[in-house]
Design a protein around this motif. Structure first.
Motif, PDB file in Angstrom:
ATOM      1  N   ILE A  57       1.038  -1.113  -0.118  1.00 17.61           N
ATOM      2  CA  ILE A  57       0.073  -0.115   0.019  1.00 17.61           C
ATOM      3  C   ILE A  57       0.975   1.272   0.101  1.00 17.61           C
ATOM      4  O   ILE A  57       1.798   1.616   0.783  1.00 17.61           O
ATOM      5  CB  ILE A  57      -0.808  -0.149   1.206  1.00 17.61           C
ATOM      6  CG1 ILE A  57      -1.753  -1.287   1.431  1.00 17.61           C
ATOM      7  CG2 ILE A  57      -1.840   1.189   1.287  1.00 17.61           C
ATOM      8  CD1 ILE A  57      -2.870  -1.250  -0.002  1.00 17.61           C
ATOM      9  N   SER A  58       0.668   2.018  -1.107  1.00 15.77           N
ATOM     10  CA  SER A  58       1.481   3.394  -1.213  1.00 15.77           C
ATOM     11  C   SER A  58       0.594   4.449  -0.701  1.00 15.77           C
ATOM     12  O   SER A  58      -0.517   4.622  -0.942  1.00 15.77           O
ATOM     13  CB  SER A  58       2.256   3.350  -2.595  1.00 15.77           C
ATOM     14  OG  SER A  58       2.800   2.200  -2.678  1.00 15.77           O
ATOM     15  N   GLY A  59       1.331   5.485  -0.177  1.00 13.85           N
ATOM     16  CA  GLY A  59       0.836   6.821  -0.027  1.00 13.85           C
ATOM     17  C   GLY A  59       1.875   7.736   0.696  1.00 13.85           C
ATOM     18  O   GLY A  59       2.913   7.239   0.793  1.00 13.85           O
ATOM     19  N   PRO A  60       1.416   9.000   1.156  1.00 16.89           N
ATOM     20  CA  PRO A  60       2.327   9.842   1.932  1.00 16.89           C
ATOM     21  C   PRO A  60       2.903   9.168   3.140  1.00 16.89           C
ATOM     22  O   PRO A  60       2.157   8.383   3.868  1.00 16.89           O
ATOM     23  CB  PRO A  60       1.402  11.000   2.429  1.00 16.89           C
ATOM     24  CG  PRO A  60       0.187  10.699   1.288  1.00 16.89           C
ATOM     25  CD  PRO A  60       0.112   9.559   1.132  1.00 16.89           C
ATOM     26  N   THR A  61       4.270   9.481   3.324  1.00 12.54           N
ATOM     27  CA  THR A  61       4.739   8.883   4.417  1.00 12.54           C
ATOM     28  C   THR A  61       5.651   9.974   5.193  1.00 12.54           C
ATOM     29  O   THR A  61       5.757  10.792   4.610  1.00 12.54           O
ATOM     30  CB  THR A  61       5.921   7.887   3.932  1.00 12.54           C
ATOM     31  OG1 THR A  61       6.931   8.376   3.271  1.00 12.54           O
ATOM     32  CG2 THR A  61       5.144   6.514   3.362  1.00 12.54           C
ATOM     33  N   GLY A  62       6.048   9.666   6.462  1.00 13.90           N
ATOM     34  CA  GLY A  62       6.874  10.623   7.174  1.00 13.90           C
ATOM     35  C   GLY A  62       8.049  11.028   6.608  1.00 13.90           C
ATOM     36  O   GLY A  62       8.119  12.444   6.293  1.00 13.90           O
ATOM     37  N   PRO A  63       9.153  10.479   6.019  1.00 14.30           N
ATOM     38  CA  PRO A  63      10.214  10.925   5.275  1.00 14.30           C
ATOM     39  C   PRO A  63       9.827  11.777   4.084  1.00 14.30           C
ATOM     40  O   PRO A  63      10.407  12.654   3.965  1.00 14.30           O
ATOM     41  CB  PRO A  63      11.077   9.841   4.984  1.00 14.30           C
ATOM     42  CG  PRO A  63      10.501   8.473   5.904  1.00 14.30           C
ATOM     43  CD  PRO A  63       8.944   8.815   6.186  1.00 14.30           C
ATOM     44  N   MET A  64       8.819  11.540   3.323  1.00 11.73           N
ATOM     45  CA  MET A  64       8.533  12.302   2.057  1.00 11.73           C
ATOM     46  C   MET A  64       7.855  13.471   2.609  1.00 11.73           C
ATOM     47  O   MET A  64       7.875  14.466   1.967  1.00 11.73           O
ATOM     48  CB  MET A  64       7.535  11.097   1.187  1.00 11.73           C
ATOM     49  CG  MET A  64       8.156  10.046   0.750  1.00 11.73           C
ATOM     50  SD  MET A  64       9.635  10.323  -0.462  1.00 11.73           S
ATOM     51  CE  MET A  64       8.641  10.614  -2.032  1.00 11.73           C
ATOM     52  N   THR A  65       7.236  13.298   3.538  1.00 12.44           N
ATOM     53  CA  THR A  65       6.420  14.568   3.880  1.00 12.44           C
ATOM     54  C   THR A  65       7.309  15.613   4.582  1.00 12.44           C
ATOM     55  O   THR A  65       7.066  16.972   4.091  1.00 12.44           O
ATOM     56  CB  THR A  65       5.364  14.227   5.023  1.00 12.44           C
ATOM     57  OG1 THR A  65       4.472  13.294   4.512  1.00 12.44           O
ATOM     58  CG2 THR A  65       4.571  15.628   5.615  1.00 12.44           C
ATOM     59  N   VAL A  66       8.545  15.296   5.155  1.00 16.16           N
ATOM     60  CA  VAL A  66       9.448  15.965   5.678  1.00 16.16           C
ATOM     61  C   VAL A  66      10.229  16.752   4.674  1.00 16.16           C
ATOM     62  O   VAL A  66      10.378  18.127   4.483  1.00 16.16           O
ATOM     63  CB  VAL A  66      10.520  15.256   6.376  1.00 16.16           C
ATOM     64  CG1 VAL A  66      11.864  16.274   6.820  1.00 16.16           C
ATOM     65  CG2 VAL A  66       9.815  14.983   7.742  1.00 16.16           C
ATOM     66  N   VAL A  67      10.389  16.123   3.492  1.00 13.82           N
ATOM     67  CA  VAL A  67      11.213  16.708   2.295  1.00 13.82           C
ATOM     68  C   VAL A  67      10.019  17.451   1.400  1.00 13.82           C
ATOM     69  O   VAL A  67      10.606  18.640   0.949  1.00 13.82           O
ATOM     70  CB  VAL A  67      11.708  15.878   1.152  1.00 13.82           C
ATOM     71  CG1 VAL A  67      12.436  16.337   0.067  1.00 13.82           C
ATOM     72  CG2 VAL A  67      12.708  14.883   2.054  1.00 13.82           C
ATOM     73  N   MET A  68       8.912  17.167   1.413  1.00 10.24           N
ATOM     74  CA  MET A  68       7.706  17.967   0.745  1.00 10.24           C
ATOM     75  C   MET A  68       7.759  19.344   1.563  1.00 10.24           C
ATOM     76  O   MET A  68       7.613  20.511   0.812  1.00 10.24           O
ATOM     77  CB  MET A  68       6.641  17.177   0.732  1.00 10.24           C
ATOM     78  CG  MET A  68       5.554  17.957  -0.085  1.00 10.24           C
ATOM     79  SD  MET A  68       5.752  18.236  -1.659  1.00 10.24           S
ATOM     80  CE  MET A  68       4.400  18.898  -2.580  1.00 10.24           C
ATOM     81  N   ALA A  69       7.807  19.380   2.638  1.00 12.18           N
ATOM     82  CA  ALA A  69       7.435  20.658   3.543  1.00 12.18           C
ATOM     83  C   ALA A  69       8.838  21.453   3.341  1.00 12.18           C
ATOM     84  O   ALA A  69       8.476  22.642   3.375  1.00 12.18           O
ATOM     85  CB  ALA A  69       7.438  20.198   5.119  1.00 12.18           C
TER      86      ALA A  69
END
Length: 516
Positions: A57-69
């Motif tokens: 199952i794929s979707g937003p994750t903590g690490p990706m969210t940090v870089v997106m921020a």
């Protein structure tokens, strides 16, 4: 279709888990709750459809969210530039898959992964301090820490009450209840209802569109080209690591084997399409994948169902979701941050080898306070150098007299033939050590270098041998080599200056001793 029932319930359960997390990651990224939902829907659907891990199952994750921020901070009020970063990150992931580099992720040293993941966990926790107590968020870890005194002087106690009880529910829900209702969903619904009933004056998610997202193709701004490409590579690498680690978890549970390169292509397609709808990028999500598998999901259909359920929630339940307090999402994310910390390594940290601890701590500090991609790069480089140093120190060089020739009465002082046995890898790391040892043997007439116990020889070692041959010739010392056949072939291919043509080369040590 033999597992239709399992896939349906797996996808449904994963969607229920994904809902609060998608909302929370969307808000944490700075793109908004709906961006988190769009990211979960689009990536979840297409990564499942085209990916190489059936139950993932794929979707937003903590690490990706940090870089997106961080990306949103860099390109403040420039949504097209932000989405260009997301689009290119997907393109890079597709390239990673096409170039078949997915398999190399497994060679990243564990201390690097440990320091990186624990650093991500700490970043999430620190960045949620402000919303946890009802204060406007800071965009960086350093900004949050430097303003802590002002932050704690402006506490909204109603928000603190909701976030605290959300965290208590997340941490303390009995297993029997958690097996029926996911703690994140339980916390989300109960605390939101409580906030509405008592009319708490706190910040909420706000309006969520109840229609399908509009499509917009991102444009590349050459004036910001360097930042765009660097952030895109960061997202792509991070998404690759995050996804393939989750794929390994899925393999271990389902006893299957994923296709890492196909999975990267699927993730890349998903993230490029996410950028077209203004969503936040993501990766394979470990917790949602495990929940899916444990609920019966085994095929790509479970991931597709998970995405469709989320889409239906957006279309029909958006007005209710808009009333969710940000403090509740902060409580949920605090638990996410705590879960990301690598307790496995932390438990054995004081018993771990010193070099591993050094790598872990450096990667952790760089992740939290400097830069994610730099942290991984420095960590891999440092770990590699330490391994090279360790292997080099273990390389064994033994100096002996003329041997295996009967009736020779020789001693260390008078022997005119020396044998240098090299045991272990002979490469750039050990070449300088080898050169130092040779300088101790300049009082002989003949030198036999025995490399039959060398499993690996690189070009640095071959060049070191070339320099040694020239040096010993100038000193009037004869040299011969004993090499494995494959090493002889390699030397012959590289000997463009014909230095080795004047050197006697043997495949067996006894041959060299007999003829020299």
């Amino acid at each position: 279709m033999s597992n239709l029932k399992g896939d349906f319930f797996g996808g449904l359960t994963a969607a229920i888990i994904a809902l609060p997390l998608a909302l929370a990651f969307g808000v944490a990224s700075g793109a908004g709750a709906v961006a988190g939902l769009y990211g979960a829907i689009v990536l979840g659907f297409f990564a499942s459809l085209f990916g190489g891990t059936s139950s993932q199952i794929s979707g937003p994750t903590g690490p990706m969210t940090v870089v997106m921020a961080s990306t949103i901070t860099v390109f403040h009020n420039d949504l097209k530039a932000v989405m260009c970063v997301v689009f290119l990150s997907g393109v890079f992931q597709i390239l990673f898959g096409v170039l078949k580099i997915g398999k190399f992720v497994r060679y990243i040293p564990y201390p690097v992964i440990s320091g990186f993941m624990s650093g991500i966990g700490i970043i999430i926790i620190i960045l949620q301090i402000n919303p946890f107590i009802g204060v406007d968020s800071q965009s960086s870890v350093i900004g949050t820490i430097s303003h802590l005194s002002d932050t704690f002087s402006s506490i909204n106690y109603k928000a603190l009450f909701l976030s605290t009880f959300t965290l208590i529910i997340m941490l303390g829900t009995p297993k029997k209840i958690a097996n029926v209702v996911p703690p994140a969903l339980l916390a989300l619904t109960t605390m939101t209802i409580l906030s509405i009933v008592f009319n708490f004056d706190i910040k909420t998610i706000g309006e969520i569109p109840t229609s399908l997202p509009s499509f917009s193709f991102p444009s590349f701004d050459f004036s910001n080209g360097k930042d765009i490409i660097m952030l895109a590579i960061t997202l792509a690498l991070l998404g690759t690591i995050d996804t393939l680690l989750t794929s390994l978890v899925a393999d271990s549970i389902t006893k299957t084997k994923h296709n890492s390169n196909k999975e990267l292509i699927g993730q890349g397609i998903g993230n490029t399409l996410v950028s077209l709808v203004g969503g936040i990028p993501g990766a394979g999500a470990t917790m949602r994948t495990v929940i899916n598998v444990k609920s019966g999901g085994r095929t790509k259909l479970s991931g597709i169902i998970h995405a469709i359920v989320l889409l239906l929630i957006v279309l029909f339940l958006a007005p209710i979701a808009s009333k969710i307090p940000l403090a509740v999402l902060a409580g949920i994310l605090m638990k996410v941050g705590l879960d990301i910390l690598d307790y496995k390594f932390l438990k054995v940290a004081r018993f771990a080898p010193k070099n591993d601890m050094i790598v872990m701590v450096i990667v952790f500090l760089l992740t939290v306070f400097v830069d994610l991609i730099m942290a991984v790069g420095v960590g891999i480089t440092l770990a590699s150098l330490l391994i090279v140093y360790r292997i080099s120190k273990e390389a064994n060089l033994k100096i002996s007299l003329e041997k295996n020739i009967e009736n020779k009465d020789v001693n260390q002082e008078n022997s005119k033939i020396r044998v240098l046995d090299i045991n272990g890898a002979f490469f750039f790391g050990s070449a300088s050590f080898f050169e130092e040892e040779i300088n101790k043997l300049l009082d002989t007439e003949k030198l036999i270098i025995n490399c039959t116990n060398v499993p690996f020889m690189d070009i640095s070692a071959i060049f070191t041998l070339e320099e040694l041959i020239l040096k010993l010739k100038d000193l009037g010392i004869d040299i011969c080599l004993v090499l494995r056949k494959r090493h002889i072939n390699k030397i012959e291919a590289l000997d463009k200056t014909n230095i080795f043509k004047d050197v006697n080369i043997y495949e067996k040590l006894q041959e060299a001793l007999d003829k020299e």
